[in-house]
Design a protein around this motif. Structure first.
Motif, PDB file in Angstrom:
ATOM      1  N   THR A  40       0.732   3.972  -2.619  1.00  0.00           N
ATOM      2  CA  THR A  40       0.550   5.369  -2.409  1.00  0.00           C
ATOM      3  C   THR A  40       1.680   6.466  -3.031  1.00  0.00           C
ATOM      4  OG1 THR A  40      -0.637   5.059  -0.467  1.00  0.00           O
ATOM      5  CG2 THR A  40       0.162   7.052  -0.632  1.00  0.00           C
TER       6      THR A  40
ATOM      7  N   ARG B 109      -0.880   2.882   8.038  1.00  0.00           N
ATOM      8  CA  ARG B 109      -1.923   3.115   6.949  1.00  0.00           C
ATOM      9  C   ARG B 109      -2.560   4.378   7.337  1.00  0.00           C
ATOM     10  NH1 ARG B 109      -3.789  -0.591   3.365  1.00  0.00           N
ATOM     11  NH2 ARG B 109      -2.691  -2.711   3.372  1.00  0.00           N
TER      12      ARG B 109
ATOM     13  N   ALA C 181       0.852  -1.295  -0.017  1.00  0.00           N
ATOM     14  CA  ALA C 181      -0.175  -0.031   0.098  1.00  0.00           C
ATOM     15  C   ALA C 181       0.885   1.388  -0.182  1.00  0.00           C
ATOM     16  CB  ALA C 181      -0.985  -0.125   1.322  1.00  0.00           C
TER      17      ALA C 181
END
Length: 358
Positions: free
Chosen positions: A221, A343, A217
Motif C-alpha cells: 500500500t 487492513r 499488504a
C-alpha cells in the motif's frame, strides 16, 4: 511539511475504491443534524469526508483456520502468557473475550461462531459493527474495565481471553471460571497479541500468517501511494478530551508500516508515552498535517468534536482549508487493534491519502 504528490501508478481496483469512497464523502451531500445536534451524515461530518461507507461487513471474518498441532498434549496445550502458564483446550468451543482486539483476532481466525460472550467499550456499549453481524450479536458481558464475572460463569466458557492491562486484579476469579490467558498490553504490542491470542485459540500458526500477510499488504500500500511524501495527522475526540495519536498507538503503527510520515509534533519524540498526547482547543495547531484523520469515541464525543471542527481555530488549519480532512471509524482506527482493523486502515489510506474531499 511535505506536500503530497500525485500517485503515478495506481491499479484500476484502487481507482474504483477511491472513487466510490470519495463520492460518498463529497461535499455535495447534506448533514443530517438530529435534535441533539449530533451530525450523523453518511456524506460528511463538519466538512470532513467520511471514509468506509462501502466497507464490506458481510464477509469480513475468515474461514475457520485449521488447528495448530504444535504443543498439544492429549486434548490441551500449555500457553505461556502475561499472567502465567495455563492449560487450555486444544480446540476451544465456547469462547469469551474481554477486549476488542481479541474480537478482531477471533474473527480473523474464523472462530466467530464459537463466541458466547464479549466485553464492550463503555462509550459505545455494543460489539463493533465492522466485524459483521455474527460478532454484533455476541452477548455483552460487562465492559472492558468491569467484566461481569457472574454472567461469564453462566455462559460456561472453555476459554477466556483477557488483558493484564485492563483487569490485572481479576485473573484469579476468571481462571476459576475457565482457563484464562492474558496479554500484557493493548495497542503497543498488537501484533504479538494477535499471535498469543491465536495460540490460546489453537491457531498460532494461522495467526502468524495473518500478521505476515498484513505486513506485506501495508508495504505494498505504501509503495502504491508513494506514502513517504505525506505527513498524516491522527486526531481523536473523546468526551471532554482531544487526543493526537503518536507512533506507538495502533493507528500510528499501521501508518508507519505503510510508510506514511507524521507531523513533527505527532512523533512525540521527547514523550515517555508515544501512544498519544492530549491537547486543548487552543493547541489545535498541533493537529496540522498534509491530511488529517479524525475519529469520535461515541456520540457525546462526536457532538463535541463537531463543535470544535466548526470553530475558527480548526478552520485555520491548512488541511482543513485544502479539504483534506477525513472522518474515520473509531472502531477500526482506535479500538479494533487487530489484523482486520489494520487492513481497514490501509483501505482508508488507499481511498484518501492522495485525494481531496470534493
Amino acid at each position: 511539511m511535505h506536500k503530497p504528490r500525485p500517485v503515478r501508478v495506481v491499479s484500476a481496483a484502487l481507482l474504483t475504491a477511491t472513487a466510490v469512497v470519495l463520492a460518498a464523502c463529497g461535499g455535495s451531500g447534506t448533514d443530517d443534524a438530529a435534535a441533539d445536534g449530533i451530525v450523523r451524515s453518511t456524506t460528511n461530518v463538519a466538512g470532513a469526508g467520511v471514509l468506509g461507507n462501502a466497507r464490506d461487513t458481510e464477509n469480513v471474518c475468515a474461514p475457520t483456520a485449521p488447528v495448530d498441532p504444535a504443543g498439544v498434549t492429549g486434548t490441551t496445550r500449555k500457553v505461556v502468557h502475561a499472567a502465567g502458564e495455563t492449560e487450555v483446550p486444544a480446540d476451544p468451543q465456547r469462547i469469551v473475550v474481554l477486549d476488542t482486539d481479541k474480537l478482531d483476532t477471533v474473527c480473523a481466525l474464523g472462530l466467530q461462531d464459537r463466541l458466547v460472550g464479549a466485553a464492550v467499550t463503555g462509550a459505545v456499549g455494543a460489539q463493533p459493527e465492522y466485524l459483521g453481524a455474527t460478532i454484533a450479536a455476541v452477548p455483552p458481558v460487562g465492559t472492558l474495565q468491569e467484566p461481569d464475572i457472574e454472567k461469564i460463569a453462566g455462559l460456561k466458557p472453555d476459554l477466556i481471553l483477557g488483558s493484564k492491562f485492563r483487569t490485572p486484579e481479576l485473573y484469579e476469579q476468571l481462571s476459576a471460571v475457565a482457563p484464562t490467558t492474558f496479554t500484557e498490553k493493548v495497542g503497543t504490542s498488537w501484533k504479538e497479541n494477535v499471535v498469543l491470542d491465536g495460540t490460546a485459540l489453537g491457531r498460532g500458526a494461522a495467526a502468524r500468517e495473518a500478521v505476515d500477510a498484513y505486513q506485506g499488504a501495508a508495504t505494498a500500500t505504501g509503495e502504491t501511494l508513494d506514502s513517504s511524501q505525506t505527513q498524516a495527522s491522527v486526531v481523536r475526540f473523546m468526551p471532554g478530551v482531544i487526543r493526537i495519536y503518536g507512533p506507538d498507538s495502533f493507528a500510528g503503527q499501521v501508518l508507519t508500516d505503510a510508510g506514511v510520515q507524521r507531523p513533527p509534533f505527532q512523533r512525540l519524540t521527547d514523550a515517555k508515552d508515544k501512544r498519544f498526547a492530549e491537547i486543548s482547543e487552543e493547541q489545535l495547531s498541533n493537529a496540522e498535517g498534509d491530511v488529517i484523520y479524525v475519529s469520535f469515541y461515541g456520540d457525546e464525543a462526536k457532538g463535541q468534536g463537531v463543535e470544535v471542527m466548526e470553530g475558527g481555530l480548526w478552520e485555520q488549519l491548512g488541511a482543513v482549508k485544502d479539504r483534506r480532512v477525513f472522518s474515520v471509524d473509531d472502531e477500526i482506527w482506535m479500538t479494533g487493534i487487530g489484523v482486520i482493523a489494520a487492513r481497514g486502515i490501509l483501505a482508508d489510506l488507499e481511498a484518501s491519502l492522495n485525494g481531496y474531499v470534493n
